[in-house]
Design an enzyme around this catalytic site. Sequence first.
Site, PDB file in Angstrom:
ATOM      1  N   ARG A 169      -4.932 -11.420  -1.839  1.00  0.00           N
ATOM      2  CA  ARG A 169      -3.503 -10.994  -1.583  1.00  0.00           C
ATOM      3  C   ARG A 169      -3.157 -11.978  -0.679  1.00  0.00           C
ATOM      4  O   ARG A 169      -1.920 -12.493  -0.642  1.00  0.00           O
ATOM      5  CB  ARG A 169      -3.248  -9.558  -1.325  1.00  0.00           C
ATOM      6  CG  ARG A 169      -3.229  -8.460  -2.398  1.00  0.00           C
ATOM      7  CD  ARG A 169      -3.471  -7.084  -2.237  1.00  0.00           C
ATOM      8  NE  ARG A 169      -2.524  -6.879  -1.295  1.00  0.00           N
ATOM      9  CZ  ARG A 169      -1.165  -6.383  -1.743  1.00  0.00           C
ATOM     10  NH1 ARG A 169      -0.906  -6.422  -3.014  1.00  0.00           N
ATOM     11  NH2 ARG A 169      -0.552  -5.819  -0.901  1.00  0.00           N
ATOM     12  N   HIS A 203       4.968  -4.760  -1.081  1.00  0.00           N
ATOM     13  CA  HIS A 203       5.183  -4.190   0.353  1.00  0.00           C
ATOM     14  C   HIS A 203       6.666  -3.589   0.483  1.00  0.00           C
ATOM     15  O   HIS A 203       7.534  -3.806  -0.210  1.00  0.00           O
ATOM     16  CB  HIS A 203       5.452  -5.532   1.115  1.00  0.00           C
ATOM     17  CG  HIS A 203       4.028  -6.237   1.476  1.00  0.00           C
ATOM     18  ND1 HIS A 203       4.006  -7.499   1.754  1.00  0.00           N
ATOM     19  CD2 HIS A 203       2.939  -5.625   1.147  1.00  0.00           C
ATOM     20  CE1 HIS A 203       2.575  -7.688   1.930  1.00  0.00           C
ATOM     21  NE2 HIS A 203       1.922  -6.705   1.662  1.00  0.00           N
ATOM     22  N   TYR A 213      16.958  -0.338  -3.675  1.00  0.00           N
ATOM     23  CA  TYR A 213      17.818  -1.206  -4.475  1.00  0.00           C
ATOM     24  C   TYR A 213      17.284  -2.282  -5.194  1.00  0.00           C
ATOM     25  O   TYR A 213      17.187  -2.649  -6.359  1.00  0.00           O
ATOM     26  CB  TYR A 213      18.815  -1.670  -3.691  1.00  0.00           C
ATOM     27  CG  TYR A 213      19.774  -2.903  -4.399  1.00  0.00           C
ATOM     28  CD1 TYR A 213      20.699  -2.203  -5.343  1.00  0.00           C
ATOM     29  CD2 TYR A 213      19.749  -4.122  -4.478  1.00  0.00           C
ATOM     30  CE1 TYR A 213      21.599  -3.120  -6.060  1.00  0.00           C
ATOM     31  CE2 TYR A 213      20.420  -4.899  -4.996  1.00  0.00           C
ATOM     32  CZ  TYR A 213      21.532  -4.347  -5.854  1.00  0.00           C
ATOM     33  OH  TYR A 213      22.195  -5.327  -6.720  1.00  0.00           O
TER      34      TYR A 213
END
Length: 257
Positions: A169, A203, A213
């Site tokens: 990652r 994240h 949102y």
Amino acid sequence: IGNPADIDLSTLGFQPHREKQFKSLDWNLRHQFWQDIENWSSSTRGSNPITKAAIKLQVLTLVRPSELRLAQWSEFDLDGKEYGLPLWTVPVDRMKQRKKNPNPHLVPLSAQAVEVLKNLQKITGHLAQVFPGVRGNGNQLNPNGVMSDCTVVNACKRMGYMIHGHGFRHMASTALNEALQNEDADEEQRRWDADWIEQALSHVQKDKIRGTYNNAKYLRPRVKMLQWYADQFSPRPGGGKIKIDQLRQDRSLSLVA
């Protein structure tokens, strides 16, 4: 009498805590690494198709190691029947930040990832878990267990790569953030937006309103981004461009390019 708080702790051998950096793969070794996975001898201890698939998907999907090894086949839509593109929906209960983000993590699947999963489905598709525990010489599957959390890391070590599971990652974040439109571009001409990358890495944003949102936002550009990333490791199966024109919009999913 002096203040005890003024003691020089270094004289007592005290070392301040340093945050451990996850070992990641050198980006320049990515092609060799992929080739080594492909050519990994079946006579090597721990070498089997399930482990090989796990390593590849750890690279291609950017998910956390625990999210990968606990994956269930019911979470995958490899033919894009629901949203018009191959998608992996990681349920909330397996997400690290589930208390802060009560939404599943949507992972667009590159052509390479789909190929790996369809080949793996022939081996473990009759089970609930994608990565069952393996017994014996790699030909006995444990229908009640899952792959060990050390399997991928140990396999990489046997190939000569000292990589931490989260290191994949870290490598992806660095590569995607540094990718430019061309060699002469500056930071204002990055290929991928930072928000897309953060969303791909699941994240949680500090701004809760903005984070909520954007939960399913950027799916369309993330399709392109993860496909580009996969192409940096391995040629795309069948060549050509990935088609996302038929990306379907659902009321619970905000698809914003």
